[in-house]
Design a protein around this motif. Structure first.
Motif, mmCIF file in Angstrom:
data_model
loop_
_atom_site.group_PDB
_atom_site.id
_atom_site.type_symbol
_atom_site.label_atom_id
_atom_site.label_comp_id
_atom_site.label_asym_id
_atom_site.label_seq_id
_atom_site.Cartn_x
_atom_site.Cartn_y
_atom_site.Cartn_z
ATOM 1 N N THR A 134 0.837 -1.204 0.000
ATOM 2 C CA THR A 134 0.000 0.000 0.000
ATOM 3 C C THR A 134 0.865 1.245 0.000
ATOM 4 O OG1 THR A 134 -1.635 -1.240 1.300
ATOM 5 C CG2 THR A 134 -1.930 1.143 1.156
ATOM 6 N N LEU A 135 1.949 1.204 0.752
ATOM 7 C CA LEU A 135 2.884 2.329 0.767
ATOM 8 C C LEU A 135 3.529 2.507 -0.603
ATOM 9 C CD1 LEU A 135 3.815 4.326 2.988
ATOM 10 C CD2 LEU A 135 5.872 2.912 3.210
ATOM 11 N N ALA A 136 3.760 1.410 -1.311
ATOM 12 C CA ALA A 136 4.322 1.497 -2.663
ATOM 13 C C ALA A 136 3.372 2.227 -3.609
ATOM 14 C CB ALA A 136 4.632 0.097 -3.194
ATOM 15 N N LEU A 137 2.063 2.063 -3.392
ATOM 16 C CA LEU A 137 1.092 2.826 -4.180
ATOM 17 C C LEU A 137 1.294 4.317 -3.959
ATOM 18 C CD1 LEU A 137 -1.456 3.234 -5.916
ATOM 19 C CD2 LEU A 137 -2.807 2.871 -3.830
ATOM 20 N N MET A 138 1.475 4.719 -2.700
ATOM 21 C CA MET A 138 1.723 6.124 -2.403
ATOM 22 C C MET A 138 2.998 6.601 -3.104
ATOM 23 S SD MET A 138 -0.758 7.183 -0.398
ATOM 24 C CE MET A 138 -1.724 6.208 -1.558
ATOM 25 N N ASP A 139 4.016 5.741 -3.153
ATOM 26 C CA ASP A 139 5.265 6.106 -3.833
ATOM 27 C C ASP A 139 5.026 6.388 -5.310
ATOM 28 O OD1 ASP A 139 6.704 5.806 -1.487
ATOM 29 O OD2 ASP A 139 7.287 3.727 -1.921
ATOM 30 N N THR A 140 4.256 5.514 -5.967
ATOM 31 C CA THR A 140 4.016 5.701 -7.401
ATOM 32 C C THR A 140 3.203 6.959 -7.685
ATOM 33 O OG1 THR A 140 1.961 4.415 -7.496
ATOM 34 C CG2 THR A 140 4.038 3.205 -7.738
#
Length: 335
Positions: A134-140
């Motif tokens: 989910t944090l990776a979504l924020m990164d993208t």
């Protein structure tokens, strides 16, 4: 004695054959019928579903092996409020709260991994792993820091993100989830039987696949003081009956994926440089008031606030109170 052994062996053989019949004939046949019923429901509900869908701006993004689905509104240049839903929901669980949130913020509501239209290529539903994805979504999306609001299972996953990556968090609102480690005995399973039943992935998948029954059971008169409208019920059923959702969601419950200390102790006795708000309904039978009685005394960095005249789905029972609490919390953060 030999006769008894022979009878026992025959009985065992019959039982084994019965199990094989259940596993290879009865269950697949029932699954096929269930799939057809769901397809028929979705076909009839398509018009209502699409009318609701058109009210939102839908986006998709690939990140960490998940094809995420989310909606967003508000100020695209504002600080982000990330909304994580519970079971058996999706982004739509926030549909009454979102219009009441401060439009100076960029408001993002996602379908969590495995729910609705957020599909995954892996079967890893370890809570920390899902939090990292989910944090990776924020990164993208180019979002380095954000406010996070979790409800029910959304609180479980958001607690992993908050505990593992506090440097990314501006504020945290956690709703309808224990903050002290619950009693793991029979009493807990009476209040939350899903944590016992869904220890079996097969049984969890079976129960969650009966979508109409499960939605009606989840939003019963004890867990929701108001009542879903016919359109709300239709939309929730449609989204939760998407192929693969039941099989994915039950994996969150498996013992190998759990970390209760990260959900409770790490959050309760934290020293985070941001506020944590425990926003609880005053009439949730699964989380009675008494289990939060010591929060003011023991949890120095946690504020406790009650949503009046609400049960477990307080976001649907009292959206104005929930939105007011979120707005107050995010605005309290020093710029």
């Amino acid at each position: 004695m030999r006769k008894l052994i022979k009878i026992t062996a025959i009985a065992a053989a019959i039982f084994a054959l019965l199990l094989l019949w259940v596993a290879y004939v009865f269950v697949p046949a029932q699954a096929k019928k269930l799939h057809l019923r769901q397809a028929e429901f979705r076909e009839k509900a398509q018009g209502i579903h699409d009318l609701i869908d058109k009210q939102y701006h839908h986006y998709y993004r690939e990140a960490a092996g998940v094809r995420w689905h989310y909606v967003e509104t508000g100020n695209p240049k504002g600080e982000v409020i990330l909304l994580l839903h519970g079971l058996p929901e999706g982004y739509y669980s926030w549909h009454q709260v979102i219009p009441l949130l401060d439009t100076n913020y960029r408001i993002i509501a996602i379908d969590m991994k495995g729910y609705g239209r957020s599909t995954s290529g892996d079967d890893n539903y370890d809570w920390h792993h899902v939090g990292d994805q989910t944090l990776a979504l924020m990164d993208t999306l180019g979002i380095s820091k954000f406010h996070v609001v979790g409800h029910d299972w959304g609180t479980i996953i958001s607690s992993m993100m908050v505990g593992d990556h506090p440097e990314r968090i501006l504020s945290y609102v956690r709703m309808e989830a224990d903050i002290f480690k619950p009693d793991g005995g029979f009493k807990m399973y009476l209040l939350k039987p899903q944590f016992l039943l869904f220890k079996s992935e097969w049984l969890g998948n079976l129960l969650l696949s009966h979508t109409q029954w499960f939605i009606d059971k989840a939003y019963n008169h004890e867990r929701m003081l108001t009542k879903l409208t016919a359109d709300e019920r239709t939309y929730f059923i449609y989204e939760f009956s998407r192929p693969g959702v039941a099989a994915a969601v039950c994996k969150y419950f498996l013992d190998k994926n759990r970390d209760v200390d990260a959900l409770t102790t790490k959050i309760a006795f934290n020293n985070f440089p941001f506020p944590v708000l425990q926003l609880e309904a005053d009439s949730d039978p699964a989380q009675p008031k008494e289990i939060f009685a010591k929060v003011p005394e023991l949890c120095k960095n946690v504020k406790l606030k009650w949503v009046d005249h609400a049960s477990h789905f307080s976001n649907l029972d009292q959206p104005q109170q929930v939105a007011d609490a979120i707005n107050e919390e995010v605005r309290s953060v020093k710029k």
